[in-house]
Design a protein around this motif. Structure first.
Motif, PDB file in Angstrom:
ATOM      1  N   ALA A  26     -49.374 -28.337 -24.342  1.00 23.54           N
ATOM      2  CA  ALA A  26     -50.100 -28.889 -25.491  1.00 23.54           C
ATOM      3  C   ALA A  26     -49.110 -29.389 -26.532  1.00 23.54           C
ATOM      4  CB  ALA A  26     -51.010 -27.828 -26.104  1.00 23.54           C
ATOM      5  N   TYR A  27     -49.592 -30.250 -27.423  1.00 20.93           N
ATOM      6  CA  TYR A  27     -48.787 -30.707 -28.552  1.00 20.93           C
ATOM      7  C   TYR A  27     -49.228 -29.920 -29.790  1.00 20.93           C
ATOM      8  CZ  TYR A  27     -52.880 -33.726 -29.309  1.00 20.93           C
ATOM      9  OH  TYR A  27     -54.148 -34.206 -29.493  1.00 20.93           O
ATOM     10  N   THR A  32     -52.724 -25.892 -32.731  1.00 20.04           N
ATOM     11  CA  THR A  32     -53.400 -25.447 -33.949  1.00 20.04           C
ATOM     12  C   THR A  32     -54.906 -25.409 -33.727  1.00 20.04           C
ATOM     13  OG1 THR A  32     -51.640 -26.419 -35.293  1.00 20.04           O
ATOM     14  CG2 THR A  32     -53.694 -25.908 -36.423  1.00 20.04           C
ATOM     15  N   ALA A  33     -55.449 -26.425 -33.085  1.00 17.81           N
ATOM     16  CA  ALA A  33     -56.891 -26.472 -32.813  1.00 17.81           C
ATOM     17  C   ALA A  33     -57.313 -25.316 -31.909  1.00 17.81           C
ATOM     18  CB  ALA A  33     -57.263 -27.810 -32.175  1.00 17.81           C
ATOM     19  N   ARG A  34     -56.499 -25.001 -30.899  1.00 15.54           N
ATOM     20  CA  ARG A  34     -56.830 -23.883 -30.008  1.00 15.54           C
ATOM     21  C   ARG A  34     -56.789 -22.556 -30.759  1.00 15.54           C
ATOM     22  NH1 ARG A  34     -53.437 -25.087 -24.507  1.00 15.54           N
ATOM     23  NH2 ARG A  34     -54.036 -27.262 -24.276  1.00 15.54           N
ATOM     24  N   LEU A  35     -55.825 -22.409 -31.639  1.00 14.63           N
ATOM     25  CA  LEU A  35     -55.754 -21.193 -32.453  1.00 14.63           C
ATOM     26  C   LEU A  35     -57.015 -21.051 -33.291  1.00 14.63           C
ATOM     27  CD1 LEU A  35     -52.027 -21.383 -33.592  1.00 14.63           C
ATOM     28  CD2 LEU A  35     -53.048 -19.534 -32.239  1.00 14.63           C
ATOM     29  N   ARG A  36     -57.439 -22.148 -33.892  1.00 12.10           N
ATOM     30  CA  ARG A  36     -58.650 -22.116 -34.723  1.00 12.10           C
ATOM     31  C   ARG A  36     -59.881 -21.785 -33.886  1.00 12.10           C
ATOM     32  NH1 ARG A  36     -56.803 -27.252 -38.377  1.00 12.10           N
ATOM     33  NH2 ARG A  36     -55.421 -26.050 -39.740  1.00 12.10           N
ATOM     34  N   ASP A  62     -40.357 -26.026 -22.546  1.00 12.68           N
ATOM     35  CA  ASP A  62     -39.847 -27.354 -22.219  1.00 12.68           C
ATOM     36  C   ASP A  62     -40.634 -28.347 -23.048  1.00 12.68           C
ATOM     37  OD1 ASP A  62     -38.037 -26.396 -20.306  1.00 12.68           O
ATOM     38  OD2 ASP A  62     -39.560 -26.449 -18.727  1.00 12.68           O
ATOM     39  N   VAL A  63     -39.990 -29.444 -23.416  1.00  8.92           N
ATOM     40  CA  VAL A  63     -40.629 -30.439 -24.275  1.00  8.92           C
ATOM     41  C   VAL A  63     -40.552 -31.797 -23.591  1.00  8.92           C
ATOM     42  CG1 VAL A  63     -40.612 -31.538 -26.532  1.00  8.92           C
ATOM     43  CG2 VAL A  63     -39.937 -29.144 -26.325  1.00  8.92           C
ATOM     44  N   GLU A  64     -41.682 -32.476 -23.579  1.00  7.16           N
ATOM     45  CA  GLU A  64     -41.750 -33.826 -23.027  1.00  7.16           C
ATOM     46  C   GLU A  64     -42.365 -34.733 -24.084  1.00  7.16           C
ATOM     47  OE1 GLU A  64     -43.966 -36.253 -19.405  1.00  7.16           O
ATOM     48  OE2 GLU A  64     -44.151 -34.084 -19.530  1.00  7.16           O
ATOM     49  N   LYS A  65     -41.717 -35.858 -24.335  1.00  8.52           N
ATOM     50  CA  LYS A  65     -42.281 -36.822 -25.278  1.00  8.52           C
ATOM     51  C   LYS A  65     -43.239 -37.719 -24.514  1.00  8.52           C
ATOM     52  CE  LYS A  65     -38.829 -36.736 -28.830  1.00  8.52           C
ATOM     53  NZ  LYS A  65     -38.048 -37.486 -29.780  1.00  8.52           N
ATOM     54  N   VAL A  66     -44.475 -37.753 -25.015  1.00  7.15           N
ATOM     55  CA  VAL A  66     -45.542 -38.502 -24.358  1.00  7.15           C
ATOM     56  C   VAL A  66     -46.019 -39.578 -25.329  1.00  7.15           C
ATOM     57  CG1 VAL A  66     -47.866 -38.323 -23.386  1.00  7.15           C
ATOM     58  CG2 VAL A  66     -46.228 -36.482 -23.035  1.00  7.15           C
ATOM     59  N   PRO A  67     -46.152 -40.824 -24.859  1.00  6.84           N
ATOM     60  CA  PRO A  67     -46.621 -41.891 -25.754  1.00  6.84           C
ATOM     61  C   PRO A  67     -47.974 -41.548 -26.375  1.00  6.84           C
ATOM     62  CG  PRO A  67     -45.896 -42.791 -23.646  1.00  6.84           C
ATOM     63  CD  PRO A  67     -45.907 -41.301 -23.508  1.00  6.84           C
ATOM     64  N   SER A  78     -44.490 -27.051 -22.989  1.00  6.71           N
ATOM     65  CA  SER A  78     -44.977 -26.268 -21.857  1.00  6.71           C
ATOM     66  C   SER A  78     -44.093 -25.034 -21.708  1.00  6.71           C
ATOM     67  CB  SER A  78     -44.994 -27.097 -20.570  1.00  6.71           C
ATOM     68  OG  SER A  78     -43.703 -27.586 -20.285  1.00  6.71           O
ATOM     69  N   LEU A  79     -44.702 -23.964 -21.290  1.00  8.56           N
ATOM     70  CA  LEU A  79     -43.993 -22.702 -21.104  1.00  8.56           C
ATOM     71  C   LEU A  79     -43.064 -22.822 -19.905  1.00  8.56           C
ATOM     72  CD1 LEU A  79     -44.053 -19.818 -22.339  1.00  8.56           C
ATOM     73  CD2 LEU A  79     -45.614 -19.206 -20.495  1.00  8.56           C
TER      74      LEU A  79
END
Length: 115
Positions: A26-27, A32-36, A62-67, A78-79
């Motif tokens: 998730a981004y 934040t939305a999932r936490l809420r 791990d981090v992936e930049k997605v357009p 991602s974990l």
């Protein structure tokens, strides 16, 4: 959210976010939305973004930049394996603490049973 809850959350939010990422990548805003959705309604995005920077620096995700259709690319977290190990340790610690706290609560509410 009261001050006591805020202080308790500070110590557990990292594990909670990693647990969310264990379900699916998730981004920041999505986290934040999932936490809420889980009832953490007072959490602000800035808190989540600062936490994401910390766990990224520690190598737990791990981090992936997605357009993105709107604005700059999104960083999708991602974990990874190290984060999975950390999350397992978190659940062990959480289980230990929750069990001990519950024992204390039972003793206070029912002193004769604690003897």
């Amino acid at each position: 959210m009261g001050k006591q809850m805020t202080e308790m959350l500070k110590g557990t939010l990292e594990g909670i976010v990693l647990a969310i990422l264990a379900v699916r990548p998730a981004y920041g805003y999505e986290i934040t939305a999932r936490l809420r959705e889980q009832g953490f309604s007072d959490i602000v995005e800035g808190t989540v973004y600062a936490l994401l920077v910390r766990i990224e620096r520690r190598g737990l995700v791990d981090v992936e930049k997605v357009p993105s259709e709107k604005g700059p690319p999104r960083k999708v977290y991602s974990l990874n394996a190290l984060g999975g190990e950390y999350l397992e340790e978190f659940w062990g610690s959480w289980g230990f603490l929750a069990e001990r706290i519950e024992q204390l609560r039972r003793r206070i509410n029912n002193p004769q049973q604690g003897e």
